[in-house]
Design a protein around this motif. Structure first.
Motif, PDB file in Angstrom:
ATOM      1  N   GLN A   1      -4.396  -4.775  -4.603  1.00 28.29           N
ATOM      2  CA  GLN A   1      -4.235  -3.491  -4.981  1.00 28.29           C
ATOM      3  C   GLN A   1      -5.669  -2.981  -5.068  1.00 28.29           C
ATOM      4  O   GLN A   1      -6.744  -3.515  -5.767  1.00 28.29           O
ATOM      5  CB  GLN A   1      -3.893  -3.699  -6.437  1.00 28.29           C
ATOM      6  CG  GLN A   1      -3.343  -2.174  -7.185  1.00 28.29           C
ATOM      7  CD  GLN A   1      -4.520  -0.926  -7.174  1.00 28.29           C
ATOM      8  OE1 GLN A   1      -4.567  -0.213  -6.508  1.00 28.29           O
ATOM      9  NE2 GLN A   1      -5.595  -1.302  -8.199  1.00 28.29           N
TER      10      GLN A   1
ATOM     11  N   ASP B   1       0.527  -5.160 -12.258  1.00 35.51           N
ATOM     12  CA  ASP B   1       0.553  -5.286 -10.621  1.00 35.51           C
ATOM     13  C   ASP B   1      -0.764  -5.639 -10.351  1.00 35.51           C
ATOM     14  O   ASP B   1      -1.263  -6.515  -9.416  1.00 35.51           O
ATOM     15  CB  ASP B   1       1.180  -4.026 -10.126  1.00 35.51           C
ATOM     16  CG  ASP B   1       2.558  -3.979  -9.954  1.00 35.51           C
ATOM     17  OD1 ASP B   1       3.176  -4.793 -10.454  1.00 35.51           O
ATOM     18  OD2 ASP B   1       3.032  -2.703  -9.863  1.00 35.51           O
ATOM     19  N   ASP B   2      -1.843  -4.730 -10.720  1.00 40.47           N
ATOM     20  CA  ASP B   2      -3.191  -4.835 -10.413  1.00 40.47           C
ATOM     21  C   ASP B   2      -3.582  -6.322 -10.697  1.00 40.47           C
ATOM     22  O   ASP B   2      -4.160  -7.007  -9.887  1.00 40.47           O
ATOM     23  CB  ASP B   2      -4.169  -3.950 -11.182  1.00 40.47           C
ATOM     24  CG  ASP B   2      -5.639  -3.933 -10.612  1.00 40.47           C
ATOM     25  OD1 ASP B   2      -5.939  -3.517  -9.557  1.00 40.47           O
ATOM     26  OD2 ASP B   2      -6.271  -4.753 -11.438  1.00 40.47           O
TER      27      ASP B   2
ATOM     28  N   ARG C   1      -1.014   0.931 -13.408  1.00 41.22           N
ATOM     29  CA  ARG C   1      -0.212  -0.374 -13.003  1.00 41.22           C
ATOM     30  C   ARG C   1      -1.224  -1.577 -13.222  1.00 41.22           C
ATOM     31  O   ARG C   1      -1.356  -2.341 -12.356  1.00 41.22           O
ATOM     32  CB  ARG C   1       0.176  -0.099 -11.651  1.00 41.22           C
ATOM     33  CG  ARG C   1       1.185   0.979 -11.368  1.00 41.22           C
ATOM     34  CD  ARG C   1       1.615   1.118 -10.064  1.00 41.22           C
ATOM     35  NE  ARG C   1       2.301   0.178  -9.530  1.00 41.22           N
ATOM     36  CZ  ARG C   1       3.085   0.279  -8.246  1.00 41.22           C
ATOM     37  NH1 ARG C   1       2.886   1.385  -7.572  1.00 41.22           N
ATOM     38  NH2 ARG C   1       3.790  -0.774  -7.824  1.00 41.22           N
TER      39      ARG C   1
ATOM     40  N   PHE D   1       2.207   1.705  -3.300  1.00 38.05           N
ATOM     41  CA  PHE D   1       0.796   2.131  -4.372  1.00 38.05           C
ATOM     42  C   PHE D   1       0.358   3.673  -3.926  1.00 38.05           C
ATOM     43  O   PHE D   1       0.424   4.469  -5.058  1.00 38.05           O
ATOM     44  CB  PHE D   1      -0.642   1.540  -4.038  1.00 38.05           C
ATOM     45  CG  PHE D   1      -0.381   0.061  -4.284  1.00 38.05           C
ATOM     46  CD1 PHE D   1       0.170  -0.343  -5.478  1.00 38.05           C
ATOM     47  CD2 PHE D   1      -1.229  -1.038  -3.361  1.00 38.05           C
ATOM     48  CE1 PHE D   1       0.083  -1.692  -5.965  1.00 38.05           C
ATOM     49  CE2 PHE D   1      -1.332  -2.182  -3.637  1.00 38.05           C
ATOM     50  CZ  PHE D   1      -0.675  -2.740  -5.011  1.00 38.05           C
TER      51      PHE D   1
ATOM     52  N   ASN E   1      -4.560  -9.014  -7.675  1.00 35.69           N
ATOM     53  CA  ASN E   1      -5.837  -9.358  -7.344  1.00 35.69           C
ATOM     54  C   ASN E   1      -6.178 -10.491  -7.743  1.00 35.69           C
ATOM     55  O   ASN E   1      -6.927 -11.349  -7.113  1.00 35.69           O
ATOM     56  CB  ASN E   1      -6.720  -7.992  -7.787  1.00 35.69           C
ATOM     57  CG  ASN E   1      -6.551  -6.859  -7.220  1.00 35.69           C
ATOM     58  OD1 ASN E   1      -5.797  -6.799  -6.086  1.00 35.69           O
ATOM     59  ND2 ASN E   1      -7.141  -5.864  -7.660  1.00 35.69           N
TER      60      ASN E   1
ATOM     61  N   ARG F   1       0.793  -1.185  -0.039  1.00 31.30           N
ATOM     62  CA  ARG F   1      -0.231   0.130  -0.049  1.00 31.30           C
ATOM     63  C   ARG F   1       0.668   1.141  -0.095  1.00 31.30           C
ATOM     64  O   ARG F   1       0.734   2.210  -0.822  1.00 31.30           O
ATOM     65  CB  ARG F   1      -0.865   0.160   1.156  1.00 31.30           C
ATOM     66  CG  ARG F   1      -2.250   1.237   1.240  1.00 31.30           C
ATOM     67  CD  ARG F   1      -3.073   1.016   2.280  1.00 31.30           C
ATOM     68  NE  ARG F   1      -3.760   2.391   2.145  1.00 31.30           N
ATOM     69  CZ  ARG F   1      -5.125   2.302   1.537  1.00 31.30           C
ATOM     70  NH1 ARG F   1      -5.566   1.230   0.966  1.00 31.30           N
ATOM     71  NH2 ARG F   1      -5.679   3.313   1.548  1.00 31.30           N
TER      72      ARG F   1
END
Ligand SMILES: NC(=O)c1ccc[n+]([C@@H]2O[C@H](COP(=O)([O-])OP(=O)(O)OC[C@H]3O[C@@H](n4cnc5c(N)ncnc54)[C@H](O)[C@@H]3O)[C@@H](O)[C@H]2O)c1
Length: 351
Positions: free
Chosen positions: A93, A105-106, A102, A41, A110, A38
């Motif tokens: 995310q 990454d997402d 992103r 992010f 997830n 986090r």
């Protein structure tokens, strides 16, 4: 009696950290996974180190694992070693807007991260309840198709029959989700499938806005918490579209934990519930700003950006009928005003 073992992902975040304390108080030994993604992010506002340190100080039966849920082998090893009696999957995310910047990454966090956990659970603890924090973004912007009325400070449903809001029959496809909504929908379907296909006790909690004092509120995620922070710190709050009258119902992370425990005590396979604060805990940005301004004692400074966030809900209130029907003793215990009073008074420290 021997303590049971729970594994919580995202244990330094809002919901995960609430669950660490909640379960430890109820006799569980709790293992948490969090890599402070986090902070990566959202920068300093999102950094969860303060929350991890607090858990380490306050919760004796807690062990932290600085792991990334994308690390399939490490996750499988940990689940094999612990064989937890409960997996509460809260790592994510969590932002719609960030997902577009992103996307890999997402999706990897997830969707694939969830698959890593499901497979590890199937292999090593298939009888244990697997609770997944899903989102109302699985419905994309389909809830916006309901006719609305514009009131002085908020939008509301025009049709009396829909007053209670959105239930689980809302369709999940052919609408705009944001990439975040799409990656979470993938995970949501996987969690359902492990319940239906493998008969595992899995559940998706499709939440709207979750709130509480443990949120590391950032502009891109954490509605009430960031609004309170903006007012306290004299920041200008940007309102994106819908005249600031967009409505969210808010549920405190404690009440998410009681729903989680209700399911753990009486699990089902492949269950899906909408989880939220309901109409009584619903509020628009304008209304929340006005109330927080009063509580903090500083002005609510806002700037209106005449463009809504893509796929954003205009009015989202959670219909809690199915959850209440299956778990009649579950109820909302924290009112919206209690939440607002708390976040106005006790900010999350910034690291
Ligand atoms: N807060 C809300 O309003 C809301 C609404 C709907 C759904 N949800 C869902 O509920 C869950 C919990 O939300 P939250 O508000 O507590 O979020 P949060 O961001 O406060 O907590 C998530 C935690 O996961 C950790 N994390 C992220 N990626 C990770 C990775 N790859 N490996 C290990 N840890 C990682 C983060 O560091 C963070 O501490 C999420 O799945 C979110 O999508 C939240």
């Amino acid at each position: 009696m021997a303590r049971k073992t729970a594994l919580i992902t995202g244990s330094s975040g809002l919901v995960g950290s609430e669950a660490v304390s909640f379960l430890a108080q109820r006799g569980w030994t709790v293992h948490g996974i969090d890599n402070n993604m986090r902070g990566d992010f959202f920068g300093a506002d999102g950094d969860t180190t303060w929350n991890l340190e607090r858990l380490r100080r306050e919760v004796r039966e807690f062990e932290h694992h600085d792991l990334d849920i994308r690390d399939r082998a490490a996750i499988a090893r940990l689940v094999r070693d612990l064989r937890p009696g409960l997996v509460f999957h809260c790592a994510a995310q969590p932002s719609h807007d960030l997902a577009a910047k992103r996307p890999f990454d997402d999706f990897e966090i997830n969707a694939l991260g969830t698959l890593n956990l499901l497979e590890a659970a199937r292999e090593h603890c298939p009888e244990s309840p697997f609770v997944f924090m899903s989102t109302n973004k699985v419905y994309g912007d389909a809830p916006n198709e309901l006719p609305l009325v514009e009131l002085e400070t908020r939008w509301d449903y025009a049709d009396e029959a829909r007053r209670e809001g959105i239930d689980e029959t809302c369709r999940i496809d052919t609408s705009m989700h944001s990439l975040f909504g799409a990656s979470k929908t993938s995970a949501d379907l996987l969690v359902q499938e492990y319940g239906r296909y493998f008969d595992m006790p899995t559940v998706c909690f499709r939440a709207g806005c979750i709130t509480g004092e443990r949120h590391s509120g950032a502009e891109l995620h954490g509605f009430i918490s960031y609004l309170a922070r903006a007012i306290r710190e004299g920041r200008t709050y940007r309102i994106f579209g819908y005249l600031g009258k967009q409505v969210r119902d808010n549920i405190h992370s404690y009440d998410v934990c009681t729903a989680m425990l209700a399911f753990v005590e009486h699990p089902r396979a492949g269950a899906v519930y909408n989880v939220g604060g309901g109409r009584a805990n619903s509020v628009s940005i304008l209304e929340a700003g006005a109330r927080l301004q009063e509580l903090v004692g500083l002005p609510f400074r806002s700037e209106y950006v005449d463009e809504a966030r893509r796929g954003d809900h205009i009015c989202y209130i959670t219909d809690l009928g199915r959850l209440r029907g299956d778990y009649p003793s579950w109820e909302i215990t924290v009112s919206l005003d209690e939440v607002l009073e708390h976040v106005a008074r006790e900010p999350a420290p910034v690291t």
